[in-house]
Design a protein around this motif. Structure first.
Motif, short mmCIF file in Angstrom:
data_model
loop_
_atom_site.label_atom_id
_atom_site.label_comp_id
_atom_site.label_asym_id
_atom_site.label_seq_id
_atom_site.Cartn_x
_atom_site.Cartn_y
_atom_site.Cartn_z
N ILE A 154 0.83 -1.21 0.00
CA ILE A 154 0.00 0.00 0.00
C ILE A 154 0.86 1.26 0.00
O ILE A 154 0.61 2.20 -0.76
N GLY A 155 1.89 1.29 0.87
CA GLY A 155 2.77 2.46 0.94
C GLY A 155 3.46 2.77 -0.37
O GLY A 155 3.33 3.89 -0.90
N PRO A 156 4.21 1.82 -0.95
CA PRO A 156 4.85 2.09 -2.24
C PRO A 156 3.86 2.46 -3.34
O PRO A 156 4.17 3.31 -4.19
N ALA A 157 2.69 1.83 -3.34
CA ALA A 157 1.69 2.14 -4.37
C ALA A 157 1.24 3.59 -4.29
O ALA A 157 1.15 4.30 -5.31
N ILE A 158 0.96 4.07 -3.07
CA ILE A 158 0.52 5.46 -2.89
C ILE A 158 1.62 6.44 -3.32
O ILE A 158 1.38 7.38 -4.07
N VAL A 159 2.84 6.19 -2.83
CA VAL A 159 3.94 7.10 -3.11
C VAL A 159 4.28 7.13 -4.60
O VAL A 159 4.39 8.20 -5.21
N VAL A 160 4.41 5.95 -5.21
CA VAL A 160 4.79 5.88 -6.64
C VAL A 160 3.67 6.43 -7.52
O VAL A 160 3.93 7.22 -8.44
N ALA A 173 1.63 -1.67 -8.67
CA ALA A 173 0.30 -1.12 -8.39
C ALA A 173 0.31 0.40 -8.51
O ALA A 173 -0.66 1.02 -8.99
N GLY A 174 1.43 1.03 -8.07
CA GLY A 174 1.53 2.48 -8.16
C GLY A 174 1.56 2.98 -9.60
O GLY A 174 0.94 4.00 -9.93
N VAL A 175 2.28 2.26 -10.45
CA VAL A 175 2.30 2.62 -11.88
C VAL A 175 0.90 2.51 -12.47
O VAL A 175 0.44 3.41 -13.19
N GLY A 176 0.21 1.42 -12.15
CA GLY A 176 -1.16 1.26 -12.62
C GLY A 176 -2.06 2.35 -12.08
O GLY A 176 -2.92 2.90 -12.81
N MET A 177 -1.89 2.72 -10.80
CA MET A 177 -2.68 3.79 -10.20
C MET A 177 -2.44 5.12 -10.91
O MET A 177 -3.37 5.88 -11.16
N GLY A 178 -1.16 5.39 -11.22
CA GLY A 178 -0.83 6.64 -11.89
C GLY A 178 -1.53 6.76 -13.23
O GLY A 178 -2.11 7.80 -13.56
N TYR A 179 -1.50 5.69 -14.03
CA TYR A 179 -2.16 5.73 -15.34
C TYR A 179 -3.68 5.78 -15.19
O TYR A 179 -4.36 6.43 -15.99
N LEU A 180 -4.21 5.11 -14.17
CA LEU A 180 -5.66 5.15 -13.94
C LEU A 180 -6.10 6.57 -13.57
O LEU A 180 -7.10 7.08 -14.11
N ILE A 229 -4.22 25.69 -18.66
CA ILE A 229 -3.47 24.52 -19.09
C ILE A 229 -4.44 23.41 -19.40
O ILE A 229 -5.27 23.04 -18.60
N SER A 230 -4.36 22.86 -20.60
CA SER A 230 -5.23 21.76 -20.98
C SER A 230 -4.47 20.84 -21.91
O SER A 230 -4.13 21.20 -23.02
N ALA A 231 -4.15 19.65 -21.44
CA ALA A 231 -3.41 18.70 -22.27
C ALA A 231 -3.51 17.32 -21.67
O ALA A 231 -3.96 17.15 -20.54
N HIS A 232 -3.13 16.34 -22.47
CA HIS A 232 -3.14 14.97 -21.98
C HIS A 232 -1.95 14.78 -21.05
O HIS A 232 -0.81 15.02 -21.40
N ILE A 233 -2.24 14.37 -19.81
CA ILE A 233 -1.20 14.19 -18.81
C ILE A 233 -0.76 12.73 -18.81
O ILE A 233 -1.59 11.82 -18.72
N THR A 234 0.53 12.51 -18.91
CA THR A 234 1.10 11.16 -18.82
C THR A 234 1.96 11.10 -17.57
O THR A 234 2.84 11.93 -17.39
N PRO A 235 1.72 10.13 -16.69
CA PRO A 235 2.53 10.06 -15.47
C PRO A 235 3.99 9.79 -15.78
O PRO A 235 4.32 9.13 -16.78
N VAL A 236 4.87 10.31 -14.94
CA VAL A 236 6.31 10.15 -15.12
C VAL A 236 6.85 9.34 -13.95
O VAL A 236 6.67 9.70 -12.79
N PHE A 237 7.51 8.23 -14.27
CA PHE A 237 8.07 7.36 -13.24
C PHE A 237 9.58 7.26 -13.46
O PHE A 237 10.03 6.71 -14.46
N GLU A 238 10.32 7.84 -12.53
CA GLU A 238 11.77 7.84 -12.64
C GLU A 238 12.34 6.53 -12.08
O GLU A 238 12.02 6.17 -10.94
#
Length: 409
Positions: A30-36, A329-336, A361-370
């Motif tokens: 749960i913790g890593p998913a929320i943070v990521v 799960a965090g990556v999936g959450m970000g895209y969702l 500002i209006s554009a398609h937002i894509t999550p960024v995962f470093e």
């Protein structure tokens, strides 16, 4: 005992209690998913804002708006003489509504010299038609979402049509009809929501506001001169004006998102603490249940250190599995979350800025995962798990073989 043997032995011990192990890993992730997930979303939003600011505005642009006093031709004269200033473009920003068959539609009228607008707004381009003539008080170029409505039922305004606007002026509400001479391509800016605005010549604003401008766009001669010009304006005019550069917009955005990331870290840290307690509880229960097994291992030659290593390895494996699953799960959450945000419509991501009209500002937002950040999250999860497993592992290592072999569960 080899490391591979320890890992294999610990993994088999975890899989022997599948339900308990699965629930513990679920608590860990749960913790890593929320943070990521949320960090990826904020980084994606920051990337979009930064890209749109630099693509729509010139990095040499400086925005000057009224502070303790109004902006007049005297203000323009003072700024024009500052070294490093290439051009000073005054503008009027008038709020109003478009009269449509389905009811009034909020808009803004940007009154500016159109010949200079394209220079200070390099991303502002015409899709159809042309700018009105310099002395026209009735010609207007409409924003993208006026020519291409966002919602069903809204009227479209094309080149050659007329558009009736009720403007809020110092003399009250004034109704004025403009001839549409052109329309813009989609344009997002921290200056004004031009996609929903009308751009007219500065003669229109001067009819109602005279020499009291809504603001100025100061163009520096080069990017290296921007900070010098900003400081000079502050020194010359003090608090009578508010000065903001494009670079400061970026800094403001990054500072705001850093604050958000700080809150996310606190939320994630709370989840990590919950996971720590879960692992601690699971490991203590495991030690009690496997007391006889510990006695057997000690009887066949395992040392206290070997027993401790086995249980610590189990805790580390749970942390590694939970951290990896949490990142996924965090990556999936970000895209969702970005899918839900983007599905809110073309204007769903719009906010407001106090600089001079709004943050459009209006554009398609894509999550960024470093990758580095993801590795750090997994490492932190493993470290939490390691510390959670040390005390139960130490307790297991201190059990005497004779006592353990007589122990009844």
């Amino acid at each position: 005992m080899k490391l591979s043997d320890v890992v294999n032995f610990s993994f088999k011990a975890l899989t022997s209690k599948k339900l308990r192990t699965s629930l513990t890993i679920l608590g860990i992730l749960i913790g890593p998913a929320i943070v990521v997930g949320l960090t990826g979303l904020t980084l994606g939003f920051s990337s979009v804002l930064t890209h749109q600011l630099f693509s729509s505005l010139s990095p040499t642009d400086i925005f000057v708006t009224p502070g303790t006093s109004t902006i007049t031709p005297y203000t323009i004269q003072e700024i024009s003489h500052i070294p490093g200033v290439k051009a000073v473009v005054p503008f009027y920003l008038i709020s109003g509504t478009i009269e449509t068959p389905s009811g009034p539609m909020a808009t803004e009228i940007l009154s500016i010299s159109t010949s200079q607008a394209s220079e200070v707004f390099p991303g502002l381009t015409l899709q159809q038609g042309q700018y009105p003539s310099p002395y026209s008080s009735y010609g207007a170029v409409v924003g993208y979402y006026i020519a291409h409505p966002q919602y069903p039922g809204q009227p479209t305004y094309q080149v050659g049509q007329t558009i009736t606007v009720v403007m809020n002026t110092p003399n009250g509400k004034i109704t004025k009809t403009f001839l549409v001479t052109g329309s813009f391509n989609e344009f997002s800016s921290a200056f004004a929501d031009i996609d929903k605005a009308l751009v007219v010549q500065n003669i229109v604003g001067s009819q109602y506001y005279g020499d009291q401008y809504s603001g100025l766009i100061v163009e520096a001669s080069s990017v290296s001169q921007v900070n010098n010009v900003v400081n000079s304006i502050h020194n010359e005019l003090g608090r009578s004006v508010s000065v903001t550069s494009v670079e400061q917009f970026i800094t403001l955005i990054n500072n705001s998102l850093s604050a958000v990331n700080g809150l996310l870290f606190v939320a994630g840290a709370s989840s990590f603490i919950v996971a720590f307690v879960g692992i601690l509880s699971t490991m203590f229960t495991t030690v009690v249940e496997r007391t006889r097994e510990i006695g057997v291992l000690r009887a066949i030659g395992f040392t206290r250190r070997g027993i401790m290593v086995i249980f610590v390895t189990e805790a580390i494996l749970m942390g590694l599995l939970g951290g990896t699953a949490g990142v996924g799960a965090g990556v999936g959450m970000g895209y969702l979350l970005t899918t839900l945000t983007n599905s809110g419509g073309p204007g769903a991501g719009r906010g407001s800025a106090a600089a001079s009209g709004g943050l459009g500002i209006s554009a398609h937002i894509t999550p960024v995962f470093e990758p580095t950040f993801i590795a750090e999250v997994i490492l932190i999860t493993v470290i939490f798990s390691l510390f959670a497993g040390i005390i139960p592992a130490y307790r297991a290592s201190r059990i005497e073989p004779a006592v353990a072999l007589r122990y009844e569960v």
